[in-house]
Design a protein around this motif. Structure first.
Motif, PDB file in Angstrom:
ATOM      1  N   HIS A 102       3.189  10.139  -9.646  1.00  0.00           N
ATOM      2  CA  HIS A 102       2.464  10.210 -10.928  1.00  0.00           C
ATOM      3  C   HIS A 102       1.491  11.388 -10.979  1.00  0.00           C
ATOM      4  CE1 HIS A 102       1.237   8.585 -14.734  1.00  0.00           C
ATOM      5  NE2 HIS A 102      -0.011   8.359 -14.345  1.00  0.00           N
ATOM      6  N   PHE A 103       0.945  11.786  -9.812  1.00  0.00           N
ATOM      7  CA  PHE A 103      -0.022  12.891  -9.742  1.00  0.00           C
ATOM      8  C   PHE A 103       0.498  13.932  -8.748  1.00  0.00           C
ATOM      9  CE2 PHE A 103      -2.730   9.214 -10.863  1.00  0.00           C
ATOM     10  CZ  PHE A 103      -3.338   9.710 -12.021  1.00  0.00           C
ATOM     11  N   PRO A 104       1.483  14.722  -9.111  1.00  0.00           N
ATOM     12  CA  PRO A 104       2.050  15.695  -8.167  1.00  0.00           C
ATOM     13  C   PRO A 104       1.064  16.783  -7.756  1.00  0.00           C
ATOM     14  CG  PRO A 104       2.930  16.025 -10.385  1.00  0.00           C
ATOM     15  CD  PRO A 104       2.180  14.731 -10.416  1.00  0.00           C
ATOM     16  N   ASP A 105      -0.031  16.947  -8.518  1.00  0.00           N
ATOM     17  CA  ASP A 105      -1.011  17.976  -8.171  1.00  0.00           C
ATOM     18  C   ASP A 105      -1.963  17.516  -7.063  1.00  0.00           C
ATOM     19  OD1 ASP A 105      -2.067  16.113 -10.002  1.00  0.00           O
ATOM     20  OD2 ASP A 105      -3.738  17.461 -10.472  1.00  0.00           O
ATOM     21  N   VAL A 106      -1.935  16.239  -6.698  1.00  0.00           N
ATOM     22  CA  VAL A 106      -2.762  15.754  -5.586  1.00  0.00           C
ATOM     23  C   VAL A 106      -2.053  16.119  -4.284  1.00  0.00           C
ATOM     24  CG1 VAL A 106      -3.800  13.755  -4.467  1.00  0.00           C
ATOM     25  CG2 VAL A 106      -3.696  13.858  -6.960  1.00  0.00           C
ATOM     26  N   SER A 107      -2.528  17.160  -3.637  1.00  0.00           N
ATOM     27  CA  SER A 107      -1.846  17.689  -2.454  1.00  0.00           C
ATOM     28  C   SER A 107      -2.562  17.368  -1.148  1.00  0.00           C
ATOM     29  CB  SER A 107      -1.692  19.214  -2.578  1.00  0.00           C
ATOM     30  OG  SER A 107      -2.968  19.831  -2.722  1.00  0.00           O
ATOM     31  N   PHE A 108      -3.842  16.975  -1.228  1.00  0.00           N
ATOM     32  CA  PHE A 108      -4.589  16.659  -0.010  1.00  0.00           C
ATOM     33  C   PHE A 108      -5.694  15.676  -0.371  1.00  0.00           C
ATOM     34  CE2 PHE A 108      -7.734  17.178   3.344  1.00  0.00           C
ATOM     35  CZ  PHE A 108      -6.951  17.253   4.493  1.00  0.00           C
ATOM     36  N   CYS A 109      -5.557  14.431   0.088  1.00  0.00           N
ATOM     37  CA  CYS A 109      -6.577  13.410  -0.181  1.00  0.00           C
ATOM     38  C   CYS A 109      -6.431  12.296   0.850  1.00  0.00           C
ATOM     39  CB  CYS A 109      -6.442  12.868  -1.598  1.00  0.00           C
ATOM     40  SG  CYS A 109      -7.807  11.770  -2.067  1.00  0.00           S
TER      41      CYS A 109
ATOM     42  N   CYS B  58      -5.660   5.262 -10.387  1.00  0.00           N
ATOM     43  CA  CYS B  58      -5.479   6.256 -11.448  1.00  0.00           C
ATOM     44  C   CYS B  58      -6.807   6.585 -12.118  1.00  0.00           C
ATOM     45  CB  CYS B  58      -4.480   5.759 -12.488  1.00  0.00           C
ATOM     46  SG  CYS B  58      -2.764   5.736 -11.932  1.00  0.00           S
ATOM     47  N   SER B  59      -7.656   5.572 -12.304  1.00  0.00           N
ATOM     48  CA  SER B  59      -8.966   5.794 -12.925  1.00  0.00           C
ATOM     49  C   SER B  59      -9.840   6.692 -12.060  1.00  0.00           C
ATOM     50  CB  SER B  59      -9.669   4.454 -13.158  1.00  0.00           C
ATOM     51  OG  SER B  59      -8.942   3.642 -14.050  1.00  0.00           O
TER      52      SER B  59
ATOM     53  N   VAL C 289       0.841  -1.203   0.000  1.00  0.00           N
ATOM     54  CA  VAL C 289       0.000   0.000   0.000  1.00  0.00           C
ATOM     55  C   VAL C 289       0.871   1.246   0.000  1.00  0.00           C
ATOM     56  CG1 VAL C 289      -1.678   1.343   1.314  1.00  0.00           C
ATOM     57  CG2 VAL C 289      -1.958  -1.121   1.110  1.00  0.00           C
ATOM     58  N   LYS C 290       1.889   1.251   0.847  1.00  0.00           N
ATOM     59  CA  LYS C 290       2.774   2.415   0.918  1.00  0.00           C
ATOM     60  C   LYS C 290       3.458   2.653  -0.424  1.00  0.00           C
ATOM     61  CE  LYS C 290       6.583   4.527   3.481  1.00  0.00           C
ATOM     62  NZ  LYS C 290       7.599   4.377   4.544  1.00  0.00           N
ATOM     63  N   LYS C 291       3.943   1.586  -1.065  1.00  0.00           N
ATOM     64  CA  LYS C 291       4.598   1.724  -2.365  1.00  0.00           C
ATOM     65  C   LYS C 291       3.647   2.335  -3.400  1.00  0.00           C
ATOM     66  CE  LYS C 291       6.745  -1.780  -4.050  1.00  0.00           C
ATOM     67  NZ  LYS C 291       6.984  -3.200  -4.394  1.00  0.00           N
ATOM     68  N   ILE C 292       2.404   1.844  -3.420  1.00  0.00           N
ATOM     69  CA  ILE C 292       1.428   2.356  -4.383  1.00  0.00           C
ATOM     70  C   ILE C 292       1.137   3.828  -4.118  1.00  0.00           C
ATOM     71  CG2 ILE C 292      -0.946   2.138  -5.213  1.00  0.00           C
ATOM     72  CD1 ILE C 292      -0.727  -0.881  -4.507  1.00  0.00           C
ATOM     73  N   LEU C 293       0.992   4.193  -2.854  1.00  0.00           N
ATOM     74  CA  LEU C 293       0.725   5.591  -2.502  1.00  0.00           C
ATOM     75  C   LEU C 293       1.874   6.501  -2.939  1.00  0.00           C
ATOM     76  CD1 LEU C 293      -0.797   5.079   1.048  1.00  0.00           C
ATOM     77  CD2 LEU C 293      -2.015   5.967  -0.955  1.00  0.00           C
ATOM     78  N   ILE C 294       3.103   6.051  -2.739  1.00  0.00           N
ATOM     79  CA  ILE C 294       4.264   6.849  -3.139  1.00  0.00           C
ATOM     80  C   ILE C 294       4.306   6.996  -4.664  1.00  0.00           C
ATOM     81  CG2 ILE C 294       6.798   6.859  -3.217  1.00  0.00           C
ATOM     82  CD1 ILE C 294       6.714   5.512  -0.427  1.00  0.00           C
ATOM     83  N   CYS C 295       3.937   5.926  -5.374  1.00  0.00           N
ATOM     84  CA  CYS C 295       3.898   6.000  -6.839  1.00  0.00           C
ATOM     85  C   CYS C 295       2.784   6.930  -7.330  1.00  0.00           C
ATOM     86  CB  CYS C 295       3.719   4.597  -7.431  1.00  0.00           C
ATOM     87  SG  CYS C 295       5.154   3.518  -7.242  1.00  0.00           S
ATOM     88  N   ILE C 296       1.659   6.929  -6.640  1.00  0.00           N
ATOM     89  CA  ILE C 296       0.567   7.854  -6.986  1.00  0.00           C
ATOM     90  C   ILE C 296       1.022   9.293  -6.790  1.00  0.00           C
ATOM     91  CG2 ILE C 296      -1.722   8.667  -6.278  1.00  0.00           C
ATOM     92  CD1 ILE C 296      -2.350   5.729  -5.558  1.00  0.00           C
ATOM     93  N   ASN C 297       1.726   9.530  -5.692  1.00  0.00           N
ATOM     94  CA  ASN C 297       2.246  10.865  -5.421  1.00  0.00           C
ATOM     95  C   ASN C 297       3.214  11.311  -6.515  1.00  0.00           C
ATOM     96  OD1 ASN C 297       2.609  13.197  -3.649  1.00  0.00           O
ATOM     97  ND2 ASN C 297       4.637  12.372  -3.236  1.00  0.00           N
TER      98      ASN C 297
END
Length: 565
Positions: A132-139, A164-165, A122-130
């Protein structure tokens, strides 16, 4: 539980080669065939009734089908993208010493039956999302969504693709994930407005205790994707993937309604409503089954998505005007300097808890007082016209206190040849503060300003409530998918009389009686049963006015502070 998920992982292909699951579980395979052949509305009904909840192999297949149908910019190329990011960030060992992403509020991952290896994934996926989507600042809900979806994914890469979807959705009729504190807080305010309407009393309860309403409601989405037990959260996820963000409002309101019943008998012993609500949701099984919770959620007659979007945007605009763009820039309302001849600080806290969230961001400012400006409607109008909304407060000589929240500018009061011209919107309400505290508001779904944008005939109108109410979802014969959403017509509010006045009298409510009628010299008035607000007399039928005040909203666009204040 972990042994079950290891077996589930083998069946779905997470470990070893993918088995012929159709032969292992032919009944589930038949159900999956029905899912593939069903249209959008049939799938909504299936999701609400838990059609694919067992076995978990079926749910995994259903999720893949549903997520594939979400309109977004995400593609199967996300799988390769994920592997590329993992190699870049974690190397061959694929271990992480990276800090948690900034969009996580507290750095905690809901376990949802995951073991240590699962939490690391889970942590790895979250870091990859961060990455891939640098504009996601609060979620803050992303960690819970990843944890839940990982259970139903073939591997980390597929889970990454599913997220991502949800992040990059393009469907104009749905909303899935807020990316910033601004949009997240606007969603929170929208939930607060809905809670004010559908869970009456809970706001007054918290405001009267001087506890922070902002902090209480800021947890609303975490009640679902952090505090709910796994078996409840996964059923909510079933309908959330199908129907989008509106489902979360429904479920949170249902939780709040159950909580209100629970807390009403022990309110004197609650020192922290925020923590008490968290504990309640974590142990919700003592109070409701998941089926009963969802049934309650879908029985709530929410506004249409169109109107919810309008309210969300209005709340977001108010936050921008208040210059609130992150959590540190938010400041709770300070009533310690509040002074009034009519109400106490605690009573004004309650009134401010009742008004729409976008106005409650701003401090009250006194526009008119009989103590300062005298007793005449002429003086009254000269001070309050040009300001909306306003809060009218009055104290009778018998020490009764009542009032009204008025959504529209009194400058619209001009009479026509038929008599008084009533105006205002469904956000108007009346209330009593002494001897008892109660708010009265007709259950009409309308947001101030929206009717003007949608109505060419200049009649006050509102969107009809055509929400899907039950777990059974039918599509009209011969209707297309789009027609279902567009069938929400407008219904007139011309019969609802909210506010009116001239130089001789002022009226609040006018359907089968006036909630308030004030005389021109502001020395006396009357109150009677009023269908406009479904309210009883707010005080003794005829009364003498001891003090009367009107308060506005202190923001530079419409309510500049008076020099004398």
């Amino acid at each position: 539980m972990l042994q079950f998920f290891e077996q589930f992982n083998i069946l779905t292909g997470n470990k070893g080669s993918l088995k012929d699951w159709e032969k292992i579980d032919p009944e589930a395979a038949t159900c999956y065939g029905k899912i593939l052949s069903s249209d959008h509305y049939e799938l909504k009904a299936m999701g609400r009734t838990g059609f694919w909840s067992m076995p978990h192999t079926l749910r995994a297949k259903a999720y893949q089908h549903i997520i594939h149908s979400i309109e977004s910019t995400s593609t199967t190329a996300d799988l390769d993208t994920y592997h590329g990011i993992v190699r870049k960030l974690f190397g061959e060992l694929q271990t992480s010493t990276h800090p948690f992403p900034k969009f996580m509020e507290d750095g905690e991952i809901p376990r949802y039956c995951l073991n240590k290896a699962g939490l690391n994934s889970v942590k790895k996926i979250l870091i990859c999302i961060n990455h891939h989507f640098p504009d996601v600042s609060f979620c803050p809900i992303l960690s819970a969504l990843v944890s839940l979806l990982l259970h139903l994914s073939e591997d980390e890469a597929q889970c990454f693709h599913s997220i991502c979807s949800l992040v990059s959705y393009t469907d104009p009729k749905k909303r899935y994930i807020d990316r910033t504190f601004l949009t997240s807080r606007a969603s929170c305010m929208t939930f607060g407005d809905l809670a004010n309407k559908y869970c009456r009393g809970i706001r007054k309860l918290i405001a009267s205790s001087h506890q922070n309403l902002f902090e209480f409601y800021s947890d609303w989405i975490m009640w679902i994707f952090a505090d709910l037990p796994f078996t409840y959260a996964i059923r909510v996820l079933d309908v959330y993937l199908m129907e989008g963000y509106k489902v979360l409002y429904r479920v949170a309101l249902a939780l709040l309604s159950f909580y209100k019943v629970s807390v009403s008998s022990r309110v004197a012993h609650v020192d922290d409503f925020r923590q008490d609500m968290k504990s309640f949701v974590q142990n919700v099984g003592r109070h409701s089954t998941i089926d009963a919770l969802l049934q309650r959620a879908f029985s709530i007659q929410l506004p249409t998505r169109k109107e919810l979007t309008y309210l969300f945007n209005a709340n977001k605009d108010a936050l921008i005007h208040k210059d609130i763009h992150n959590k540190s820039s938010y400041q709770a309302m300070d009533f310690r300097a509040f002074r009034s001849s009519v109400v106490t600080e605690t009573e004004m806290r309650v009134v401010w808890a009742w008004i729409p969230e976008r106005f409650a961001l701003f401090s009250p400012v006194q526009l008119f007082s009989t103590n300062i400006h005298g007793r005449s409607l002429f003086s009254f109008y000269s001070k309050v016209e040009g300001h909306d909304p306003t809060v009218l407060l009055l104290k009778t000589e018998d020490e009764e206190i009542c009032g009204a929240f008025l959504s529209s500018d009194w400058a619209q009061k001009n009479c026509d040849e038929k008599g008084f011209k009533f105006f205002g919107t469904g956000e108007c309400f009346v209330f009593t503060l002494r001897p008892g505290m109660e708010r009265f508001q007709r259950p009409v779904v309308q947001i101030s300003g929206m009717s003007d944008k949608c109505d060419s005939s200049h009649q006050k109108q509102t969107l009809s409530v055509s929400s899907l109410l039950s777990t059974h979802v039918d599509r009209p014969t011969g209707a297309s998918q789009n027609q279902r959403y567009e069938s929400a017509s407008f219904c007139t509010l011309s019969t609802f009389k909210f506010m009116a006045g001239n130089d001789e009298a002022l009226f609040i409510g006018g359907d089968d009686g006036h909630a308030l009628h004030l005389q021109a010299d502001l020395t006396a008035g009357s109150s009677e049963h009023c269908d406009t607000f479904e309210s009883p007399p707010l005080c003794r039928g005829c009364f003498k006015i001891q003090f009367l005040e009107v308060w506005g909203i202190q923001h530079s666009l419409s309510v500049p502070p008076l020099p004398s204040q």
